[in-house]
Design a protein around this motif. Structure first.
Motif, PDB file in Angstrom:
ATOM      1  N   ARG A   1       0.832  -1.204   0.000  1.00 24.64           N
ATOM      2  CA  ARG A   1       0.000   0.000   0.000  1.00 24.64           C
ATOM      3  C   ARG A   1       0.868   1.256   0.000  1.00 24.64           C
ATOM      4  O   ARG A   1       0.544   2.255  -0.657  1.00 24.64           O
ATOM      5  CB  ARG A   1      -0.941  -0.026   1.198  1.00 24.64           C
ATOM      6  CG  ARG A   1      -1.898  -1.221   1.145  1.00 24.64           C
ATOM      7  CD  ARG A   1      -2.664  -1.406   2.442  1.00 24.64           C
ATOM      8  NE  ARG A   1      -3.467  -0.239   2.714  1.00 24.64           N
ATOM      9  CZ  ARG A   1      -3.531   0.363   3.910  1.00 24.64           C
ATOM     10  NH1 ARG A   1      -2.816  -0.101   4.920  1.00 24.64           N
ATOM     11  NH2 ARG A   1      -4.293   1.404   4.087  1.00 24.64           N
ATOM     12  N   LEU A   2       1.975   1.221   0.723  1.00 26.22           N
ATOM     13  CA  LEU A   2       2.895   2.354   0.709  1.00 26.22           C
ATOM     14  C   LEU A   2       3.511   2.510  -0.681  1.00 26.22           C
ATOM     15  O   LEU A   2       3.638   3.628  -1.198  1.00 26.22           O
ATOM     16  CB  LEU A   2       3.990   2.161   1.756  1.00 26.22           C
ATOM     17  CG  LEU A   2       3.555   2.073   3.220  1.00 26.22           C
ATOM     18  CD1 LEU A   2       4.781   1.926   4.116  1.00 26.22           C
ATOM     19  CD2 LEU A   2       2.744   3.280   3.640  1.00 26.22           C
ATOM     20  N   TYR A   3       3.891   1.397  -1.272  1.00 21.87           N
ATOM     21  CA  TYR A   3       4.469   1.422  -2.612  1.00 21.87           C
ATOM     22  C   TYR A   3       3.473   1.992  -3.622  1.00 21.87           C
ATOM     23  O   TYR A   3       3.830   2.825  -4.467  1.00 21.87           O
ATOM     24  CB  TYR A   3       4.883   0.006  -3.006  1.00 21.87           C
ATOM     25  CG  TYR A   3       5.317  -0.139  -4.436  1.00 21.87           C
ATOM     26  CD1 TYR A   3       6.501   0.438  -4.894  1.00 21.87           C
ATOM     27  CD2 TYR A   3       4.538  -0.853  -5.347  1.00 21.87           C
ATOM     28  CE1 TYR A   3       6.900   0.302  -6.221  1.00 21.87           C
ATOM     29  CE2 TYR A   3       4.928  -0.991  -6.671  1.00 21.87           C
ATOM     30  CZ  TYR A   3       6.109  -0.408  -7.101  1.00 21.87           C
ATOM     31  OH  TYR A   3       6.491  -0.544  -8.413  1.00 21.87           O
ATOM     32  N   ALA A   4       2.220   1.578  -3.527  1.00 24.59           N
ATOM     33  CA  ALA A   4       1.201   2.062  -4.457  1.00 24.59           C
ATOM     34  C   ALA A   4       1.007   3.568  -4.337  1.00 24.59           C
ATOM     35  O   ALA A   4       0.808   4.259  -5.345  1.00 24.59           O
ATOM     36  CB  ALA A   4      -0.125   1.337  -4.209  1.00 24.59           C
ATOM     37  N   ALA A   5       1.083   4.095  -3.117  1.00 24.12           N
ATOM     38  CA  ALA A   5       0.910   5.541  -2.926  1.00 24.12           C
ATOM     39  C   ALA A   5       1.992   6.329  -3.660  1.00 24.12           C
ATOM     40  O   ALA A   5       1.721   7.403  -4.207  1.00 24.12           O
ATOM     41  CB  ALA A   5       0.926   5.876  -1.432  1.00 24.12           C
ATOM     42  N   CYS A   6       3.209   5.793  -3.692  1.00 27.46           N
ATOM     43  CA  CYS A   6       4.303   6.484  -4.385  1.00 27.46           C
ATOM     44  C   CYS A   6       4.356   6.131  -5.865  1.00 27.46           C
ATOM     45  O   CYS A   6       4.430   7.013  -6.724  1.00 27.46           O
ATOM     46  CB  CYS A   6       5.636   6.148  -3.714  1.00 27.46           C
ATOM     47  SG  CYS A   6       5.861   6.875  -2.072  1.00 27.46           S
ATOM     48  N   ALA A   7       4.308   4.854  -6.201  1.00 33.84           N
ATOM     49  CA  ALA A   7       4.525   4.416  -7.579  1.00 33.84           C
ATOM     50  C   ALA A   7       3.312   4.633  -8.466  1.00 33.84           C
ATOM     51  O   ALA A   7       3.456   4.860  -9.667  1.00 33.84           O
ATOM     52  CB  ALA A   7       4.918   2.941  -7.592  1.00 33.84           C
ATOM     53  N   GLU A   8       2.110   4.570  -7.889  1.00 31.95           N
ATOM     54  CA  GLU A   8       0.894   4.682  -8.697  1.00 31.95           C
ATOM     55  C   GLU A   8       0.163   6.013  -8.493  1.00 31.95           C
ATOM     56  O   GLU A   8      -0.417   6.555  -9.437  1.00 31.95           O
ATOM     57  CB  GLU A   8      -0.046   3.515  -8.382  1.00 31.95           C
ATOM     58  CG  GLU A   8       0.556   2.154  -8.712  1.00 31.95           C
ATOM     59  CD  GLU A   8      -0.299   0.996  -8.217  1.00 31.95           C
ATOM     60  OE1 GLU A   8      -1.478   1.238  -7.848  1.00 31.95           O
ATOM     61  OE2 GLU A   8       0.215  -0.143  -8.175  1.00 31.95           O
ATOM     62  N   GLU A   9       0.181   6.538  -7.266  1.00 28.15           N
ATOM     63  CA  GLU A   9      -0.562   7.763  -6.986  1.00 28.15           C
ATOM     64  C   GLU A   9       0.299   9.019  -7.090  1.00 28.15           C
ATOM     65  O   GLU A   9      -0.221  10.129  -7.041  1.00 28.15           O
ATOM     66  CB  GLU A   9      -1.200   7.686  -5.595  1.00 28.15           C
ATOM     67  CG  GLU A   9      -2.193   6.538  -5.443  1.00 28.15           C
ATOM     68  CD  GLU A   9      -2.725   6.436  -4.026  1.00 28.15           C
ATOM     69  OE1 GLU A   9      -2.953   7.485  -3.391  1.00 28.15           O
ATOM     70  OE2 GLU A   9      -2.893   5.299  -3.541  1.00 28.15           O
ATOM     71  N   GLY A  10       1.613   8.850  -7.206  1.00 27.32           N
ATOM     72  CA  GLY A  10       2.479   9.995  -7.452  1.00 27.32           C
ATOM     73  C   GLY A  10       2.972  10.740  -6.232  1.00 27.32           C
ATOM     74  O   GLY A  10       3.523  11.843  -6.355  1.00 27.32           O
ATOM     75  N   TYR A  11       2.835  10.171  -5.041  1.00 24.22           N
ATOM     76  CA  TYR A  11       3.357  10.825  -3.845  1.00 24.22           C
ATOM     77  C   TYR A  11       4.857  10.556  -3.717  1.00 24.22           C
ATOM     78  O   TYR A  11       5.377   9.564  -4.239  1.00 24.22           O
ATOM     79  CB  TYR A  11       2.618  10.349  -2.596  1.00 24.22           C
ATOM     80  CG  TYR A  11       1.197  10.876  -2.526  1.00 24.22           C
ATOM     81  CD1 TYR A  11       0.929  12.126  -1.970  1.00 24.22           C
ATOM     82  CD2 TYR A  11       0.133  10.149  -3.055  1.00 24.22           C
ATOM     83  CE1 TYR A  11      -0.362  12.620  -1.932  1.00 24.22           C
ATOM     84  CE2 TYR A  11      -1.159  10.641  -3.025  1.00 24.22           C
ATOM     85  CZ  TYR A  11      -1.401  11.880  -2.458  1.00 24.22           C
ATOM     86  OH  TYR A  11      -2.677  12.372  -2.430  1.00 24.22           O
ATOM     87  N   ASP A  12       5.528  11.453  -3.011  1.00 30.51           N
ATOM     88  CA  ASP A  12       6.975  11.316  -2.828  1.00 30.51           C
ATOM     89  C   ASP A  12       7.332  10.556  -1.560  1.00 30.51           C
ATOM     90  O   ASP A  12       8.361   9.882  -1.502  1.00 30.51           O
ATOM     91  CB  ASP A  12       7.626  12.702  -2.787  1.00 30.51           C
ATOM     92  CG  ASP A  12       7.380  13.482  -4.057  1.00 30.51           C
ATOM     93  OD1 ASP A  12       7.739  12.977  -5.134  1.00 30.51           O
ATOM     94  OD2 ASP A  12       6.810  14.586  -3.983  1.00 30.51           O
ATOM     95  N   VAL A  13       6.489  10.702  -0.532  1.00 37.57           N
ATOM     96  CA  VAL A  13       6.680   9.992   0.730  1.00 37.57           C
ATOM     97  C   VAL A  13       5.337   9.421   1.146  1.00 37.57           C
ATOM     98  O   VAL A  13       4.335  10.148   1.203  1.00 37.57           O
ATOM     99  CB  VAL A  13       7.200  10.911   1.852  1.00 37.57           C
ATOM    100  CG1 VAL A  13       7.428  10.104   3.136  1.00 37.57           C
ATOM    101  CG2 VAL A  13       8.480  11.620   1.432  1.00 37.57           C
ATOM    102  N   ALA A  14       5.292   8.121   1.427  1.00 32.10           N
ATOM    103  CA  ALA A  14       4.093   7.482   1.960  1.00 32.10           C
ATOM    104  C   ALA A  14       4.380   7.063   3.389  1.00 32.10           C
ATOM    105  O   ALA A  14       5.386   6.403   3.658  1.00 32.10           O
ATOM    106  CB  ALA A  14       3.695   6.282   1.111  1.00 32.10           C
ATOM    107  N   ILE A  15       3.517   7.466   4.302  1.00 35.21           N
ATOM    108  CA  ILE A  15       3.722   7.243   5.735  1.00 35.21           C
ATOM    109  C   ILE A  15       2.664   6.278   6.241  1.00 35.21           C
ATOM    110  O   ILE A  15       1.468   6.543   6.108  1.00 35.21           O
ATOM    111  CB  ILE A  15       3.620   8.571   6.512  1.00 35.21           C
ATOM    112  CG1 ILE A  15       4.647   9.573   5.990  1.00 35.21           C
ATOM    113  CG2 ILE A  15       3.791   8.336   8.011  1.00 35.21           C
ATOM    114  CD1 ILE A  15       4.352  11.014   6.402  1.00 35.21           C
TER     115      ILE A  15
END
Length: 261
Positions: free
Chosen positions: A110-124
């Motif tokens: 889920r953290l990976y998806a936030a960065c790799a798919e949703e375009g965020y730089d940091v997922a917490i």
């Protein structure tokens, strides 16, 4: 044969006396649908944690990595060592995670998806973005952790509800930009400082709700010194930020060779 490029993500896990947890953790991470690499940074565990990792490296060649350091040098320095390793070896996504299963390894996806798919730089991985999602903590510790994050928000202005969270995914650009050499904290203050710098540099942060479960095997490394460091460290961060410019370096243009006509 698939044309999809291999995922260049690595999970950094500091350890000290995690012999009960390390093998099941490695096997769980290695069994995820996304093929993350795993870097264990062991600070001279006398219980044989590093030896167990070395034995398992034969099962996961090229994916399971180990750095052994002599003696306890602190969580912050372990992560910085891991960050530098990840950058030097070309990883695009770098994760922080505890070794004791307080962080569910399946939430890495889920953290990976936030960065790799949703375009965020940091997922917490956030315990407090949807209420208080902590299992098996005494109420005193829940309140201390929750209000510590409230305190960080108040002092720094950083819009993160779980400021002390240690379960995160970074794009490599974040770790290339922030000043790792300036972070000398050990525990919670280290986690706060990295988020704070990422936010000040204008990177996009997202809190992903997780359930944090207190360890069931091994001993906690928490101490009053770590809380004290975080309390004063936040004030230090804020004061220093008033005299610092957070401007990202401009990307260098590609050099082209003139074509002869």
């Amino acid at each position: 044969m698939s044309d999809t490029p291999a995922v260049k993500g690595i999970v950094v896990v500091p350890t000290y006396n995690e012999i009960e947890n390390i093998e099941p953790l490695i096997r769980t991470v290695m069994g995820l649908a996304v093929p993350f690499d795993l870097l264990i940074i062991d600070d001279g565990s006398p219980d044989g944690t590093a030896a167990r990792v070395r034995a398992l490296q034969q099962e996961y060649p090229g994916r399971l990595h180990l750095i052994e350091r002599p003696g306890k040098q602190g969580l912050g320095t372990a992560y910085i060592t891991g960050f530098r390793y990840a950058l030097a070896h070309g990883y695009d996504y770098v994760f922080e995670m505890d070794a004791d299963f307080s962080h569910n390894p399946h939430d890495l996806l889920r953290l990976y998806a936030a960065c790799a798919e949703e375009g965020y730089d940091v997922a917490i991985g956030s315990r407090y973005i949807t209420g208080v999602n902590v299992v098996n903590w005494p109420m005193k510790r829940v309140l201390l952790s929750y209000f510590a994050s409230q305190y960080v928000q108040f002092i720094t202005g950083m819009p993160v509800k779980d400021a002390t969270a240690g379960f995160k995914c970074y794009r490599r650009e974040v770790l290339e930009t922030i000043d790792l050499d300036s972070i000398a904290f050990v525990g919670y203050a280290f986690q706060i400082a990295v988020k704070f710098q990422a936010w000040k540099y204008g990177f996009k942060l997202k809190e992903v709700p997780i359930v944090f479960t207190e360890r069931t095997r091994g001993q906690s490394k928490m101490s009053f010194r770590i809380f004290k460091e975080a309390f004063w460290g936040v004030i230090k961060l804020k004061i220093e930020s008033l005299f610092k410019s957070y401007r990202r370096p401009m990307p260098q243009p590609l050099k082209t060779t003139p074509q002869s006509g």
